[in-house]
Design a protein around this motif. Sequence first.
Motif, short mmCIF file in Angstrom:
data_model
loop_
_atom_site.label_atom_id
_atom_site.label_comp_id
_atom_site.label_asym_id
_atom_site.label_seq_id
_atom_site.Cartn_x
_atom_site.Cartn_y
_atom_site.Cartn_z
N ASN A 37 0.78 -1.14 0.06
CA ASN A 37 -0.03 0.04 0.02
C ASN A 37 0.82 1.14 0.07
O ASN A 37 1.61 1.53 1.08
N LEU A 38 1.13 1.91 -1.12
CA LEU A 38 2.07 2.95 -1.25
C LEU A 38 1.27 4.29 -0.74
O LEU A 38 2.13 5.26 -0.25
N GLY A 39 -0.15 4.27 -0.46
CA GLY A 39 -0.29 5.56 -0.08
C GLY A 39 -0.34 6.74 -1.10
O GLY A 39 -0.32 6.48 -2.30
N LYS A 40 0.24 7.95 -0.21
CA LYS A 40 0.44 9.09 -1.29
C LYS A 40 1.85 8.94 -1.62
O LYS A 40 2.71 9.07 -0.41
N CYS A 41 2.27 8.89 -2.89
CA CYS A 41 3.54 8.75 -2.95
C CYS A 41 4.32 9.88 -3.52
O CYS A 41 3.77 10.74 -4.36
N TYR A 42 5.32 10.09 -2.87
CA TYR A 42 6.22 11.49 -3.53
C TYR A 42 7.13 10.72 -4.50
O TYR A 42 7.67 9.90 -4.32
N ASN A 43 7.19 11.65 -5.59
CA ASN A 43 8.10 11.42 -6.37
C ASN A 43 9.59 12.19 -6.14
O ASN A 43 9.56 13.44 -5.94
N ALA A 44 10.63 11.53 -6.24
CA ALA A 44 11.92 11.92 -5.93
C ALA A 44 13.25 11.38 -6.74
O ALA A 44 12.99 10.56 -7.18
N ASP A 45 14.08 12.37 -6.90
CA ASP A 45 15.59 11.86 -7.61
C ASP A 45 16.28 11.17 -6.55
O ASP A 45 16.00 11.09 -5.28
N LYS A 46 17.05 10.29 -7.40
CA LYS A 46 17.78 9.51 -6.09
C LYS A 46 18.71 10.28 -5.27
O LYS A 46 18.96 11.49 -5.49
N ASN A 47 18.64 10.02 -4.04
CA ASN A 47 19.35 10.54 -2.97
C ASN A 47 18.77 12.03 -2.63
O ASN A 47 19.60 12.81 -1.76
N GLU A 48 17.81 12.43 -3.14
CA GLU A 48 17.09 13.63 -2.79
C GLU A 48 16.45 13.55 -1.32
O GLU A 48 16.63 14.76 -0.73
N VAL A 49 15.98 12.55 -0.85
CA VAL A 49 15.24 12.18 0.30
C VAL A 49 15.89 11.10 1.18
O VAL A 49 16.51 10.34 0.58
N ASP A 50 15.95 11.32 2.46
CA ASP A 50 16.26 10.07 3.20
C ASP A 50 15.47 9.55 4.20
O ASP A 50 15.59 8.77 5.31
N ARG A 51 14.13 10.15 4.17
CA ARG A 51 12.75 9.96 4.81
C ARG A 51 11.60 10.11 4.10
O ARG A 51 11.72 11.06 3.14
N VAL A 52 10.68 9.49 4.24
CA VAL A 52 9.24 10.17 3.58
C VAL A 52 8.99 11.77 4.21
O VAL A 52 8.92 11.74 5.32
N PRO A 53 8.74 12.34 3.00
CA PRO A 53 8.37 13.71 3.40
C PRO A 53 7.20 13.89 3.99
O PRO A 53 6.09 12.96 3.97
N ARG A 54 6.77 14.67 4.79
CA ARG A 54 5.53 14.92 5.39
C ARG A 54 4.32 15.04 4.77
O ARG A 54 4.41 15.69 3.69
N GLY A 55 3.40 14.17 5.12
CA GLY A 55 2.25 14.37 4.25
C GLY A 55 2.20 13.12 3.15
O GLY A 55 1.29 12.92 2.35
N PHE A 56 3.35 12.60 3.05
CA PHE A 56 3.31 11.30 1.98
C PHE A 56 3.48 9.83 2.79
O PHE A 56 4.03 10.09 3.86
N ASP A 57 3.42 8.93 2.10
CA ASP A 57 3.69 7.54 2.79
C ASP A 57 4.56 6.79 2.17
O ASP A 57 5.13 5.91 2.77
N SER A 58 5.20 7.01 1.10
CA SER A 58 6.16 6.45 0.28
C SER A 58 6.74 7.33 -0.61
O SER A 58 6.50 8.42 -0.83
N VAL A 59 7.83 6.84 -1.08
CA VAL A 59 8.60 7.65 -2.17
C VAL A 59 8.91 6.69 -3.42
O VAL A 59 9.22 5.56 -3.46
N LYS A 60 8.77 7.14 -4.72
CA LYS A 60 8.85 6.75 -6.04
C LYS A 60 10.25 7.45 -6.55
O LYS A 60 10.22 8.55 -6.72
N ILE A 61 11.19 6.52 -6.73
CA ILE A 61 12.49 7.20 -7.36
C ILE A 61 12.22 7.58 -9.01
O ILE A 61 11.89 6.36 -9.74
N PHE A 62 12.44 8.72 -9.09
CA PHE A 62 12.26 9.21 -10.54
C PHE A 62 13.03 8.52 -11.64
O PHE A 62 14.24 8.25 -11.43
N GLY A 63 12.49 7.87 -12.58
CA GLY A 63 12.97 7.41 -13.70
C GLY A 63 13.62 5.95 -13.67
O GLY A 63 14.18 5.04 -14.51
#
Length: 83
Positions: A37-63
């Motif tokens: 269950n990805l929930g609300k997914c944040y799109n990020a570049d590689k190494n842009e985040v080290d934890r899920v941003p506030r208001g999101f449940d998961s991260v999708k690595i762009f590309g």
Amino acid sequence: HGFAGGAIYFSKHPEAACRKYRNGRGNPDILIKCNVNLGKCYNADKNEVDRVPRGFDSVKIFGLDVYAVYDPRRVKLVSFIPA
């Protein structure tokens, strides 16, 4: 830690998961199929985040076929598949 910090990482396609095993060196004996269950997914570049941003449940690595989930309760094991 991976592209998005300390998370549980997933791929939609088995081939992509196999490529990530031991950084592409070797082949896994099994794959673990999960419902995630990805929930609300944040799109990020590689190494842009080290934890899920506030208001999101998961991260999708762009590309890439890479998804990072930080809460193990969002993951349900389905089966083990020979690789």
